[in-house]
Scaffold this motif. Structure first.
Motif, PDB file in Angstrom:
ATOM      1  N   LEU A   1      66.960  21.545 -31.209  1.00  0.00           N
ATOM      2  CA  LEU A   1      66.875  23.028 -30.721  1.00  0.00           C
ATOM      3  C   LEU A   1      67.496  23.256 -29.346  1.00  0.00           C
ATOM      4  O   LEU A   1      67.847  24.420 -29.187  1.00  0.00           O
ATOM      5  N   GLU A   2      67.785  22.431 -28.660  1.00  0.00           N
ATOM      6  CA  GLU A   2      68.452  22.604 -27.223  1.00  0.00           C
ATOM      7  C   GLU A   2      69.630  21.448 -27.088  1.00  0.00           C
ATOM      8  O   GLU A   2      69.604  20.599 -26.310  1.00  0.00           O
ATOM      9  N   PRO A   3      70.655  22.006 -27.758  1.00  0.00           N
ATOM     10  CA  PRO A   3      71.845  21.060 -27.651  1.00  0.00           C
ATOM     11  C   PRO A   3      72.464  20.845 -26.272  1.00  0.00           C
ATOM     12  O   PRO A   3      73.459  20.079 -26.118  1.00  0.00           O
ATOM     13  N   ASP A   4      72.025  21.467 -25.094  1.00  0.00           N
ATOM     14  CA  ASP A   4      72.692  21.347 -23.991  1.00  0.00           C
ATOM     15  C   ASP A   4      71.572  20.696 -23.101  1.00  0.00           C
ATOM     16  O   ASP A   4      72.126  20.233 -21.927  1.00  0.00           O
ATOM     17  N   ARG A   5      70.736  20.125 -23.523  1.00  0.00           N
ATOM     18  CA  ARG A   5      69.652  19.486 -22.864  1.00  0.00           C
ATOM     19  C   ARG A   5      69.812  17.969 -22.946  1.00  0.00           C
ATOM     20  O   ARG A   5      70.187  17.554 -23.968  1.00  0.00           O
ATOM     21  N   ARG A   6      69.389  17.164 -21.971  1.00  0.00           N
ATOM     22  CA  ARG A   6      69.533  15.886 -22.092  1.00  0.00           C
ATOM     23  C   ARG A   6      67.785  15.195 -21.741  1.00  0.00           C
ATOM     24  O   ARG A   6      67.229  15.873 -21.296  1.00  0.00           O
ATOM     25  N   PHE A   7      67.621  14.091 -22.182  1.00  0.00           N
ATOM     26  CA  PHE A   7      66.197  13.500 -22.318  1.00  0.00           C
ATOM     27  C   PHE A   7      66.151  12.134 -21.963  1.00  0.00           C
ATOM     28  O   PHE A   7      66.681  11.461 -21.763  1.00  0.00           O
ATOM     29  N   GLY A   8      64.873  12.088 -21.292  1.00  0.00           N
ATOM     30  CA  GLY A   8      64.348  10.722 -21.004  1.00  0.00           C
ATOM     31  C   GLY A   8      64.191   9.942 -22.139  1.00  0.00           C
ATOM     32  O   GLY A   8      64.272  10.304 -23.539  1.00  0.00           O
ATOM     33  N   VAL A   9      64.214   8.412 -21.962  1.00  0.00           N
ATOM     34  CA  VAL A   9      64.284   7.574 -23.056  1.00  0.00           C
ATOM     35  C   VAL A   9      63.021   6.747 -22.843  1.00  0.00           C
ATOM     36  O   VAL A   9      62.618   6.131 -21.984  1.00  0.00           O
ATOM     37  N   LEU A  10      62.395   6.347 -24.099  1.00  0.00           N
ATOM     38  CA  LEU A  10      61.190   5.428 -24.185  1.00  0.00           C
ATOM     39  C   LEU A  10      61.699   4.352 -25.243  1.00  0.00           C
ATOM     40  O   LEU A  10      61.807   4.861 -26.302  1.00  0.00           O
ATOM     41  N   TYR A  11      61.899   3.130 -24.502  1.00  0.00           N
ATOM     42  CA  TYR A  11      62.308   1.724 -25.546  1.00  0.00           C
ATOM     43  C   TYR A  11      61.138   1.326 -25.907  1.00  0.00           C
ATOM     44  O   TYR A  11      60.162   1.048 -24.945  1.00  0.00           O
ATOM     45  N   LEU A  12      61.002   0.880 -27.073  1.00  0.00           N
ATOM     46  CA  LEU A  12      59.767   0.324 -27.637  1.00  0.00           C
ATOM     47  C   LEU A  12      60.379  -1.000 -28.341  1.00  0.00           C
ATOM     48  O   LEU A  12      60.920  -0.803 -29.341  1.00  0.00           O
TER      49      LEU A  12
ATOM     50  N   LEU B   1      74.017   9.240 -27.409  1.00  0.00           N
ATOM     51  CA  LEU B   1      73.054  10.417 -27.257  1.00  0.00           C
ATOM     52  C   LEU B   1      72.790  10.883 -26.056  1.00  0.00           C
ATOM     53  O   LEU B   1      73.224  10.583 -24.998  1.00  0.00           O
ATOM     54  N   ARG B   2      72.296  12.190 -25.989  1.00  0.00           N
ATOM     55  CA  ARG B   2      72.238  13.007 -24.581  1.00  0.00           C
ATOM     56  C   ARG B   2      70.779  12.448 -23.671  1.00  0.00           C
ATOM     57  O   ARG B   2      69.944  13.098 -23.852  1.00  0.00           O
ATOM     58  N   THR B   3      71.330  11.571 -23.212  1.00  0.00           N
ATOM     59  CA  THR B   3      70.034  10.855 -22.382  1.00  0.00           C
ATOM     60  C   THR B   3      70.050  11.156 -20.958  1.00  0.00           C
ATOM     61  O   THR B   3      71.403  11.501 -20.317  1.00  0.00           O
ATOM     62  N   LEU B   4      69.109  11.168 -20.013  1.00  0.00           N
ATOM     63  CA  LEU B   4      69.031  11.075 -18.676  1.00  0.00           C
ATOM     64  C   LEU B   4      69.141   9.490 -18.498  1.00  0.00           C
ATOM     65  O   LEU B   4      68.112   9.053 -18.307  1.00  0.00           O
ATOM     66  N   PRO B   5      70.423   8.872 -18.009  1.00  0.00           N
ATOM     67  CA  PRO B   5      70.309   7.268 -18.087  1.00  0.00           C
ATOM     68  C   PRO B   5      69.761   6.660 -16.775  1.00  0.00           C
ATOM     69  O   PRO B   5      69.605   5.499 -16.604  1.00  0.00           O
ATOM     70  N   ASP B   6      69.602   7.417 -15.593  1.00  0.00           N
ATOM     71  CA  ASP B   6      69.202   6.960 -14.478  1.00  0.00           C
ATOM     72  C   ASP B   6      67.838   6.026 -14.202  1.00  0.00           C
ATOM     73  O   ASP B   6      67.145   6.286 -15.499  1.00  0.00           O
ATOM     74  N   ARG B   7      67.450   5.372 -13.540  1.00  0.00           N
ATOM     75  CA  ARG B   7      66.083   4.782 -13.345  1.00  0.00           C
ATOM     76  C   ARG B   7      64.995   5.541 -13.553  1.00  0.00           C
ATOM     77  O   ARG B   7      64.021   5.418 -14.164  1.00  0.00           O
ATOM     78  N   SER B   8      65.167   6.732 -13.036  1.00  0.00           N
ATOM     79  CA  SER B   8      64.196   7.972 -12.912  1.00  0.00           C
ATOM     80  C   SER B   8      64.117   8.344 -14.398  1.00  0.00           C
ATOM     81  O   SER B   8      62.905   9.076 -14.575  1.00  0.00           O
ATOM     82  N   HIS B   9      64.662   8.027 -15.387  1.00  0.00           N
ATOM     83  CA  HIS B   9      64.331   8.260 -16.767  1.00  0.00           C
ATOM     84  C   HIS B   9      64.560   6.992 -17.684  1.00  0.00           C
ATOM     85  O   HIS B   9      64.869   7.349 -19.074  1.00  0.00           O
ATOM     86  N   THR B  10      63.971   5.901 -17.196  1.00  0.00           N
ATOM     87  CA  THR B  10      63.972   4.966 -18.019  1.00  0.00           C
ATOM     88  C   THR B  10      63.224   3.673 -17.556  1.00  0.00           C
ATOM     89  O   THR B  10      62.909   3.570 -16.493  1.00  0.00           O
ATOM     90  N   ALA B  11      62.088   3.402 -18.579  1.00  0.00           N
ATOM     91  CA  ALA B  11      61.208   2.455 -18.227  1.00  0.00           C
ATOM     92  C   ALA B  11      60.651   1.262 -19.257  1.00  0.00           C
ATOM     93  O   ALA B  11      61.584   1.288 -20.397  1.00  0.00           O
ATOM     94  N   LEU B  12      59.785   0.752 -18.930  1.00  0.00           N
ATOM     95  CA  LEU B  12      59.385  -0.599 -20.028  1.00  0.00           C
ATOM     96  C   LEU B  12      58.057  -0.869 -20.117  1.00  0.00           C
ATOM     97  O   LEU B  12      57.282  -0.804 -19.277  1.00  0.00           O
ATOM     98  N   GLY B  13      57.371  -1.276 -21.123  1.00  0.00           N
ATOM     99  CA  GLY B  13      56.100  -1.880 -21.379  1.00  0.00           C
ATOM    100  C   GLY B  13      56.048  -2.438 -22.653  1.00  0.00           C
ATOM    101  O   GLY B  13      56.944  -2.844 -23.464  1.00  0.00           O
ATOM    102  N   GLY B  14      54.944  -2.975 -22.929  1.00  0.00           N
ATOM    103  CA  GLY B  14      54.485  -3.430 -24.344  1.00  0.00           C
ATOM    104  C   GLY B  14      53.456  -4.141 -24.534  1.00  0.00           C
ATOM    105  O   GLY B  14      52.426  -4.011 -23.674  1.00  0.00           O
ATOM    106  N   SER B  15      52.864  -4.492 -25.729  1.00  0.00           N
ATOM    107  CA  SER B  15      51.807  -5.431 -25.786  1.00  0.00           C
ATOM    108  C   SER B  15      51.755  -6.879 -26.129  1.00  0.00           C
ATOM    109  O   SER B  15      52.894  -7.236 -26.708  1.00  0.00           O
TER     110      SER B  15
END
Length: 524
Positions: free
Chosen positions: A100-111, A194-208
């Protein structure tokens, strides 16, 4: 839900990019963050991705060939090789706002453990995390920004891939290669396509489980990449506690937000409660000593009764994602106290028990450090409150562990000594939307349960949707019972709204817990 994940495994890890110096995950480019739905399947929002043609990403970095295949709002990334690792693919979830927002970039959640995220048919033990449904709901409610999810499949070498060093009993220790794969291969492909925000401020890590410790390890190894980290039930026992020792020795940049949790029913039970919870407390205290701030950059939760399984991690997911991805937390609005053991035996190894104080900060549940809450005993001659959130029984009788925090009050009963009676705990999981006005009650055929009065034994709320209460019954006694919200007009019903047969229990041993799930109420 899409049946896209390719391999079975246990546990989940999540990578989330965090906004450095920001209270929340702001992935906007001036838009209002709305994910409004127009019925689109989202596939037209990935026009830079060819679902069938092979992509050679070598013009920027030396990446292996790969393909992306679109399935509506989901993409499949073909298995990727890396030296020392088996090839693995990934499933990618796109929020509705991506189309819906083709000009927008997004944070990424890696699982990690991507097969456990979206489809019960592919998940370990048939239980999925419902990550897509949870994120869709949290986004619609404005709790988090629309976020991409990269579900990274595990392989037959999961134990080795998810462990930072070898354990003398279990082996493993290939975590450096796995962490480097995420940074050197997977993330560059995601950021390219993909339209990501690639900096540290938008990339993180976790798990079970093991995914929790490899998430912490990868953050320490690549702090310039991962800004927010979640460890759900992390295997802190690995190699005699090496994950905690590594964090203690670490001197680099800390994550902007760190989530750590453990169920009180997990692992071996020591004299005071779960040994894994004691490990968790040590790690959380270490984070505070290094400069993290409780409820701001550090969130810790001791989940009452929770076990080490996918269902428990899925239940905590709204708290985890809201803490990692959301804005600053509101002040606590509710408080609960949970003694990890409710009967203490003075003069024995069972004289002490851990006690946790949990506060609800909107959608987020947090266990507060013992030194930050007012912990006291209603009967100091019977029950002593010791440093570090520990109760100690002194003399036979019954007392209450009491807590206060920012004007909120809560308490929990504790039995001291063996009076020959059995201690029975009722734990009821109630449906979402259950009103809390009149509480939840156990009504049964014994006098101790009200002799079928609609308000028999009052339960108290622990965390989200869990109500808990205890009473003494004669050893070997049996009883019939049902749950109500204070009267028979609110009695529990079968899932189809029909009558539900009386529940029954026979007391076994000197202490036992009865855990039930309520499908619906008569008035709802």
């Amino acid at each position: 839900m899409k049946a896209l994940a390719a391999c079975l495994g246990i546990g989940l890890a999540l990578c989330w990019a965090a906004c450095e110096g920001s209270d929340g995950w702001d992935g906007s480019d001036g838009s209002d963050g709305s994910d409004g739905s127009d019925g689109s399947d989202g596939s037209d929002g990935v026009d830079e991705v060819d679902g069938s043609d092979e992509v050679d990403g070598s013009d920027e970095v030396d990446l292996p060939p790969y393909t992306l295949t679109a399935h509506g709002r989901y993409l499949e990334l073909s298995p990727l090789p890396y030296p020392g690792l088996l090839p693995r693919g990934a499933t990618i979830y796109l929020p509705e706002a991506y189309a819906l927002e083709p000009d927008r970039r997004f944070g990424v959640l890696y699982l990690h453990d991507g097969q456990n995220l979206f489809d019960a048919a592919q998940a370990a033990f048939g239980v999925e995390w419902q990550v897509d449904e949870v994120l869709d709901r949290l986004t619609a409610e404005g709790a988090v920004e629309p976020t991409l999810v990269i579900g990274v499949n595990n392989t037959a070498e999961r134990l080795s891939d998810y462990t930072p060093d070898p354990d003398p009993q279990h082996g493993g220790g290939n975590g450096d290669a796995y962490a480097d794969f995420l940074v050197e291969v997977l993330k560059p492909i995601v950021d390219r396509e993909l339209r990501t925000l690639p900096d540290r401020s938008h990339t993180a890590l976790g798990g079970s489980s093991l995914g929790g410790i490899i998430s912490l390890h990868a953050c320490l190894r690549h702090p310039q990449v991962f800004g927010r980290v979640a460890g759900l039930s992390p295997s802190l026992w690995w190699n005699a506690g090496s994950p905690t020792r590594a964090f203690e020795a670490y001197e680099g940049a800390l994550p902007e937000r760190l989530w750590l949790d453990m169920g009180t029913g997990e692992g071996d039970q020591g004299p005071r409660g779960s040994l894994l919870v004691e490990d968790l407390r040590a790690l959380c205290a270490l984070g505070l000593s290094k400069g993290l701030t409780h409820a701001v950059s550090l969130g810790c939760l001791e989940d009452p009764l929770a076990l080490h399984n996918e269902a428990a991690w899925a239940a905590r997911l709204p708290s985890v994602l809201t803490f990692l991805l959301g804005s600053a937390l509101p002040a606590p609005s509710a408080l609960s106290v949970f003694a990890h053991r409710q009967r203490l035996l003075p003069g024995t190894d069972a004289a002490e028990a851990l006690v946790g104080v949990e506060a609800s900060h909107g959608r987020v549940r947090l266990t507060w450090p013992a030194e930050r809450v007012g912990l006291a005993s209603s009967e100091p001659g019977l029950l002593e409150v010791r440093a570090g959130g520990v109760l100690r029984g002194l003399n036979p009788g019954q007392a209450r562990a009491q807590a206060s925090l920012q004007g909120l009050q809560a308490e929990a009963p504790v039995w001291i000594g063996d009076d020959g009676q059995a201690l029975v705990h009722f734990a009821a999981h109630v449906p979402a939307g259950t009103p809390g006005g009149n509480g939840v009650w156990v009504s049964g055929d014994r006098a101790e349960l009200g002799a079928w009065d609609g308000a028999g034994l009052a339960l108290r709320e622990l965390g989200q949707g869990l109500w808990f209460g205890s009473l003494e019954l004669p050893p070997g006694a049996s009883c019939l019972y049902k749950y109500t919200r204070g009267d028979w007009g609110t009695v529990e019903k079968a899932v189809d709204g029909g009558e539900l047969a009386d529940r029954g229990v026979q007391v076994q041993g000197s202490e036992m817990t009865v855990e039930d799930w309520i499908a619906r109420w008569a008035d709802r």
